[in-house]
Design a protein around this motif. Structure first.
Motif, PDB file in Angstrom:
ATOM      1  N   TRP A 165      -1.438  -7.135   6.515  1.00  0.00           N
ATOM      2  CA  TRP A 165      -2.395  -6.583   5.562  1.00  0.00           C
ATOM      3  C   TRP A 165      -2.875  -5.203   6.009  1.00  0.00           C
ATOM      4  CZ3 TRP A 165      -5.166 -11.909   5.546  1.00  0.00           C
ATOM      5  CH2 TRP A 165      -4.571 -12.747   4.611  1.00  0.00           C
ATOM      6  N   SER A 188      -5.864 -10.886   1.108  1.00  0.00           N
ATOM      7  CA  SER A 188      -5.112  -9.750   0.565  1.00  0.00           C
ATOM      8  C   SER A 188      -5.987  -8.758  -0.188  1.00  0.00           C
ATOM      9  CB  SER A 188      -3.956 -10.219  -0.316  1.00  0.00           C
ATOM     10  OG  SER A 188      -4.436 -10.918  -1.446  1.00  0.00           O
ATOM     11  N   ALA A 209      -0.194  -2.582   5.404  1.00  0.00           N
ATOM     12  CA  ALA A 209      -0.147  -2.208   3.983  1.00  0.00           C
ATOM     13  C   ALA A 209      -1.259  -1.214   3.653  1.00  0.00           C
ATOM     14  CB  ALA A 209      -0.249  -3.448   3.107  1.00  0.00           C
ATOM     15  N   ARG A 210      -2.466  -1.424   4.177  1.00  0.00           N
ATOM     16  CA  ARG A 210      -3.566  -0.458   3.960  1.00  0.00           C
ATOM     17  C   ARG A 210      -3.201   0.902   4.531  1.00  0.00           C
ATOM     18  NH1 ARG A 210      -8.665  -1.407   2.262  1.00  0.00           N
ATOM     19  NH2 ARG A 210      -9.582   0.334   3.383  1.00  0.00           N
ATOM     20  N   MET A 229      -6.338  -5.746   1.772  1.00  0.00           N
ATOM     21  CA  MET A 229      -5.179  -4.857   1.697  1.00  0.00           C
ATOM     22  C   MET A 229      -5.240  -4.040   0.404  1.00  0.00           C
ATOM     23  SD  MET A 229      -1.215  -6.122   1.345  1.00  0.00           S
ATOM     24  CE  MET A 229      -1.576  -7.106  -0.098  1.00  0.00           C
TER      25      MET A 229
END
Length: 135
Positions: free
Chosen positions: A77, A54, A80-81, A57
């Motif tokens: 992940w 994570s 999310a980035r 991320m």
């Protein structure tokens, strides 16, 4: 200073002012931002950043390397980035033999039967870095 050849990968690497190549490995602890600040106080310009799980991320900068043994979570992940407007990591690393997401190309290193953090250290050593700072 002339270009050098990496001892492990046998590829050309950029010349350095120092003869020590340093990699930062970013873990997923709550203390990551403080750990990273402390690492930058010791080494203001690391040669690469390797994020684990994570942390990949959460890290807000350009990310040269993303390592995980949990390849089933990588798509989340990455989403999310991307949702934060961050660029995709340049390289993805694993050592597992699980089915990999077809949309991502992973590079592999041999497993030492450890954690994802140990995988990131393995990647740094594989690429020829002399020092690894764990954050």
């Amino acid at each position: 200073m002339a270009p050098m050849v990496c001892r492990r990968t046998r590829t050309l690497v950029s010349p350095k002012v120092s003869d020590v190549a340093v990699a930062f490995v970013l873990g997923s602890a709550n203390t990551l931002s403080g750990d990273l600040a402390a690492a930058y106080s010791m080494v203001p310009t690391p040669d690469t950043i390797i994020a684990v799980n994570s942390a990949g991320m959460d890290y807000g900068g350009v990310l040269p390397h993303f390592c995980t043994l949990h390849t089933e979570k990588i798509v989340g992940w990455l989403d999310a980035r991307r949702n934060r407007g961050l660029p995709d990591p340049e390289n993805f690393w694993t050592s597992n033999i699980k089915e990999l997401p077809p949309s991502i190309t992973f590079r592999r290193v041999p497993s030492w039967d450890g954690s994802s953090g140990l995988l990131a250290v393995t990647v740094a050593l594989y690429m020829g870095y002399d020092k690894v700072v764990l954050c």
